[in-house]
Design a protein around this motif. Structure first.
Motif, PDB file in Angstrom:
ATOM      1  N   ASN A 146      18.603   8.967  17.318  1.00 45.68           N
ATOM      2  CA  ASN A 146      18.053   8.281  18.487  1.00 45.68           C
ATOM      3  C   ASN A 146      16.637   7.793  18.165  1.00 45.68           C
ATOM      4  OD1 ASN A 146      17.800   7.312  21.041  1.00 45.68           O
ATOM      5  ND2 ASN A 146      17.306   9.284  21.971  1.00 45.68           N
ATOM      6  N   PRO A 147      16.513   6.699  17.384  1.00 42.00           N
ATOM      7  CA  PRO A 147      15.184   6.238  16.973  1.00 42.00           C
ATOM      8  C   PRO A 147      14.411   5.630  18.150  1.00 42.00           C
ATOM      9  CG  PRO A 147      16.863   4.731  16.205  1.00 42.00           C
ATOM     10  CD  PRO A 147      17.572   5.873  16.831  1.00 42.00           C
ATOM     11  N   PRO A 148      13.069   5.571  18.044  1.00 41.91           N
ATOM     12  CA  PRO A 148      12.261   4.970  19.098  1.00 41.91           C
ATOM     13  C   PRO A 148      12.588   3.481  19.248  1.00 41.91           C
ATOM     14  CG  PRO A 148      10.887   5.774  17.294  1.00 41.91           C
ATOM     15  CD  PRO A 148      12.282   6.106  16.960  1.00 41.91           C
ATOM     16  N   GLN A 149      12.702   3.030  20.474  1.00 43.26           N
ATOM     17  CA  GLN A 149      13.178   1.677  20.736  1.00 43.26           C
ATOM     18  C   GLN A 149      12.067   0.627  20.811  1.00 43.26           C
ATOM     19  OE1 GLN A 149      16.471   1.053  20.780  1.00 43.26           O
ATOM     20  NE2 GLN A 149      16.665   3.200  20.228  1.00 43.26           N
ATOM     21  N   LEU A 150      10.844   1.024  21.125  1.00 48.60           N
ATOM     22  CA  LEU A 150       9.785   0.051  21.330  1.00 48.60           C
ATOM     23  C   LEU A 150       9.469  -0.741  20.062  1.00 48.60           C
ATOM     24  CD1 LEU A 150       7.859  -1.079  23.395  1.00 48.60           C
ATOM     25  CD2 LEU A 150       6.204   0.646  22.722  1.00 48.60           C
ATOM     26  N   LEU A 151       9.419  -0.074  18.932  1.00 47.07           N
ATOM     27  CA  LEU A 151       9.133  -0.767  17.675  1.00 47.07           C
ATOM     28  C   LEU A 151      10.228  -1.769  17.347  1.00 47.07           C
ATOM     29  CD1 LEU A 151       7.189  -1.006  15.325  1.00 47.07           C
ATOM     30  CD2 LEU A 151       8.422   0.821  14.192  1.00 47.07           C
ATOM     31  N   PHE A 152      11.484  -1.390  17.594  1.00 51.95           N
ATOM     32  CA  PHE A 152      12.588  -2.314  17.350  1.00 51.95           C
ATOM     33  C   PHE A 152      12.550  -3.491  18.326  1.00 51.95           C
ATOM     34  CE2 PHE A 152      14.449   1.561  15.429  1.00 51.95           C
ATOM     35  CZ  PHE A 152      14.533   1.066  14.141  1.00 51.95           C
ATOM     36  N   LEU A 153      12.050  -3.261  19.530  1.00 47.31           N
ATOM     37  CA  LEU A 153      11.892  -4.348  20.494  1.00 47.31           C
ATOM     38  C   LEU A 153      10.867  -5.359  19.992  1.00 47.31           C
ATOM     39  CD1 LEU A 153      12.595  -5.402  23.377  1.00 47.31           C
ATOM     40  CD2 LEU A 153      10.563  -4.183  24.135  1.00 47.31           C
ATOM     41  N   TYR A 154       9.741  -4.876  19.469  1.00 43.48           N
ATOM     42  CA  TYR A 154       8.730  -5.777  18.896  1.00 43.48           C
ATOM     43  C   TYR A 154       9.291  -6.573  17.720  1.00 43.48           C
ATOM     44  CZ  TYR A 154       4.950  -3.575  21.553  1.00 43.48           C
ATOM     45  OH  TYR A 154       4.139  -3.126  22.542  1.00 43.48           O
ATOM     46  N   LEU A 155       9.982  -5.895  16.831  1.00 46.99           N
ATOM     47  CA  LEU A 155      10.553  -6.584  15.670  1.00 46.99           C
ATOM     48  C   LEU A 155      11.613  -7.599  16.092  1.00 46.99           C
ATOM     49  CD1 LEU A 155      10.876  -3.639  13.146  1.00 46.99           C
ATOM     50  CD2 LEU A 155       9.203  -5.486  13.123  1.00 46.99           C
ATOM     51  N   GLY A 156      12.433  -7.251  17.074  1.00 47.80           N
ATOM     52  CA  GLY A 156      13.440  -8.180  17.592  1.00 47.80           C
ATOM     53  C   GLY A 156      12.799  -9.399  18.249  1.00 47.80           C
ATOM     54  N   PHE A 157      11.726  -9.161  19.005  1.00 45.65           N
ATOM     55  CA  PHE A 157      11.014 -10.273  19.642  1.00 45.65           C
ATOM     56  C   PHE A 157      10.406 -11.203  18.596  1.00 45.65           C
ATOM     57  CE2 PHE A 157       7.086 -12.033  21.474  1.00 45.65           C
ATOM     58  CZ  PHE A 157       7.642 -12.788  22.497  1.00 45.65           C
ATOM     59  N   LEU A 158       9.785 -10.643  17.578  1.00 42.76           N
ATOM     60  CA  LEU A 158       9.204 -11.465  16.510  1.00 42.76           C
ATOM     61  C   LEU A 158      10.274 -12.273  15.810  1.00 42.76           C
ATOM     62  CD1 LEU A 158       6.856 -12.292  14.669  1.00 42.76           C
ATOM     63  CD2 LEU A 158       7.331 -10.257  13.307  1.00 42.76           C
ATOM     64  N   THR A 159      11.405 -11.668  15.520  1.00 46.33           N
ATOM     65  CA  THR A 159      12.504 -12.371  14.861  1.00 46.33           C
ATOM     66  C   THR A 159      13.036 -13.491  15.738  1.00 46.33           C
ATOM     67  OG1 THR A 159      13.085 -10.336  13.699  1.00 46.33           O
ATOM     68  CG2 THR A 159      14.743 -12.060  13.770  1.00 46.33           C
ATOM     69  N   ALA A 160      13.211 -13.229  17.025  1.00 47.63           N
ATOM     70  CA  ALA A 160      13.722 -14.250  17.940  1.00 47.63           C
ATOM     71  C   ALA A 160      12.763 -15.426  18.058  1.00 47.63           C
ATOM     72  CB  ALA A 160      13.981 -13.635  19.319  1.00 47.63           C
ATOM     73  N   VAL A 161      11.476 -15.140  18.128  1.00 49.21           N
ATOM     74  CA  VAL A 161      10.478 -16.222  18.221  1.00 49.21           C
ATOM     75  C   VAL A 161      10.492 -17.071  16.946  1.00 49.21           C
ATOM     76  CG1 VAL A 161       8.004 -16.701  18.314  1.00 49.21           C
ATOM     77  CG2 VAL A 161       9.013 -15.105  19.918  1.00 49.21           C
ATOM     78  N   CYS A 162      10.531 -16.424  15.798  1.00 46.08           N
ATOM     79  CA  CYS A 162      10.533 -17.175  14.532  1.00 46.08           C
ATOM     80  C   CYS A 162      11.802 -18.012  14.383  1.00 46.08           C
ATOM     81  CB  CYS A 162      10.388 -16.222  13.352  1.00 46.08           C
ATOM     82  SG  CYS A 162       8.749 -15.498  13.222  1.00 46.08           S
ATOM     83  N   ILE A 163      12.943 -17.458  14.789  1.00 41.83           N
ATOM     84  CA  ILE A 163      14.200 -18.224  14.707  1.00 41.83           C
ATOM     85  C   ILE A 163      14.163 -19.413  15.670  1.00 41.83           C
ATOM     86  CG2 ILE A 163      16.674 -18.111  15.258  1.00 41.83           C
ATOM     87  CD1 ILE A 163      16.645 -15.323  14.003  1.00 41.83           C
ATOM     88  N   SER A 164      13.629 -19.202  16.869  1.00 38.96           N
ATOM     89  CA  SER A 164      13.589 -20.303  17.821  1.00 38.96           C
ATOM     90  C   SER A 164      12.636 -21.415  17.354  1.00 38.96           C
ATOM     91  CB  SER A 164      13.188 -19.802  19.208  1.00 38.96           C
ATOM     92  OG  SER A 164      11.836 -19.385  19.206  1.00 38.96           O
ATOM     93  N   LEU A 165      11.555 -21.040  16.688  1.00 38.48           N
ATOM     94  CA  LEU A 165      10.656 -22.073  16.173  1.00 38.48           C
ATOM     95  C   LEU A 165      11.246 -22.801  14.973  1.00 38.48           C
ATOM     96  CD1 LEU A 165       7.219 -20.293  16.493  1.00 38.48           C
ATOM     97  CD2 LEU A 165       7.981 -22.292  17.743  1.00 38.48           C
ATOM     98  N   ALA A 166      12.022 -22.092  14.196  1.00 39.66           N
ATOM     99  CA  ALA A 166      12.633 -22.743  13.024  1.00 39.66           C
ATOM    100  C   ALA A 166      13.748 -23.663  13.485  1.00 39.66           C
ATOM    101  CB  ALA A 166      13.173 -21.698  12.076  1.00 39.66           C
TER     102      ALA A 166
END
Length: 166
Positions: A146-166
């Motif tokens: 059961n890993p901490p979810q907040l860090l994965f949320l930040y990484l997911g948000f960064l990935t989504a933003v970069c994909i949307s800009l690309a």
């Protein structure tokens, strides 16, 4: 047919070429800026944790001496080891830094056995810097379920933003 028509239109229309190039340039600047901001936030958090609590990755506590320090320094994955007395409890603390921190949980237990104590029930106790290790996405065997979810949320948000800009 539509693809050939649109490619031909873009090649012959100078304004379309320039607008696509400018859009790609702006998107690359935004991706770079957002990645830099997130990296600096992560690095500042790591520095803050290291300044407040220390940058060690694992510790052994108990009746330790110079021989334990020599064993720790000769251990394969240990890059640095320091032996000091804890001011609060008075017991000796062996702080460990590892070359490959992914194996900190396994190697600290092995080192405790090599020094002569069992890490859980013996005269040595093990301690891990969970806060700092979690920043590097290194989780304890219990946290892997059961890993901490907040860090994965930040990484997911960064990935989504970069994909949307690309």
């Amino acid at each position: 047919m539509w693809r050939l028509f649109s490619l031909d239109y873009i090649r012959r229309n100078r304004a379309a070429c320039i607008s696509i190039a400018v859009t790609a340039l702006i998107a690359s600047f935004l991706i770079s800026a957002i990645s830099g901001i997130f990296y600096n936030m992560w690095e500042d958090e790591n520095r803050l944790i290291a300044a407040e609590e220390g940058d060690w990755q694992g510790r052994l506590r108990g009746d330790l001496n110079g021989e334990a320090l020599a064993v720790a320094e000769s251990f394969d994955n240990v890059s640095r080891a320091e032996l000091a007395a804890d001011q609060e409890s008075g017991e000796m603390v062996l702080s460990l830094w590892f070359e490959n921190p992914r194996s900190v949980y396994r190697d600290t237990e092995q080192l405790a056995r090599l020094i002569g104590g069992n890490g859980e029930n013996g005269w040595l106790s093990t301690q891990y810097h969970h806060k700092l290790l979690n920043q590097y996405l290194i989780f304890s065997p219990e946290e892997k379920e059961n890993p901490p979810q907040l860090l994965f949320l930040y990484l997911g948000f960064l990935t989504a933003v970069c994909i949307s800009l690309a």
